[in-house]
Write an enzyme that holds these catalytic residues in place. Sequence first.
Site, short mmCIF file in Angstrom:
data_model
loop_
_atom_site.label_atom_id
_atom_site.label_comp_id
_atom_site.label_asym_id
_atom_site.label_seq_id
_atom_site.Cartn_x
_atom_site.Cartn_y
_atom_site.Cartn_z
N GLY A 1 20.60 -5.92 -15.81
CA GLY A 1 19.41 -4.57 -16.12
C GLY A 1 18.28 -5.45 -17.27
O GLY A 1 17.65 -3.94 -17.59
N HIS A 2 17.74 -6.36 -16.80
CA HIS A 2 16.27 -6.33 -16.93
C HIS A 2 15.50 -6.44 -16.18
O HIS A 2 15.44 -7.92 -15.86
CB HIS A 2 16.43 -7.24 -17.81
N PHE A 3 15.34 -5.71 -15.05
CA PHE A 3 15.71 -4.43 -14.65
C PHE A 3 16.04 -4.78 -13.43
O PHE A 3 15.44 -4.63 -12.48
CB PHE A 3 13.72 -3.57 -15.40
#
Length: 152
Positions: free
Chosen positions: A52-54
């Site tokens: 999720g990052h990224f």
Amino acid sequence: MNESSKIDIHGILAKLPHRYPILLVDRVLEVEKGVRIRALKNVSINEPFFQGHFPHHPVMPGVLILEALAQAATLLAVQSYDFSLDENHVVYFAGIDGARFKRPVEPGDQLILDVTLERAKAGIYKFGAKALVGTDIVAEAGLMCTMRRLDC
């Protein structure tokens, strides 16, 4: 470098209470008790935070770089003052000063955690900390930590 100052993952697991996915030190390269530590974090695309990052440009979150530095600092304190952390003791951040991030840390990087002990008094430890990739400083900060006994 003194061979006995190295600590492998088994020694780290015996000294720190952290476990996957938050254990962020893979190996201690060098410890000078009461002075400094150099440790290693291999940054892999398999790290859960990269999902999720990224997703389009994976970057290690700065707070996790600081956490890795704090874990290295804890190892320095444990080695220097011959105490152990168990289920009744934890180390907390007491402060972070002047944190600066110079460049992103990406999958495939080897993060060198270079921490010096500046002061230890009344259960408060103050450290100067730098994270490097190769010879480039990627992050630096002053860290303050404290060890506390849990009331269980």
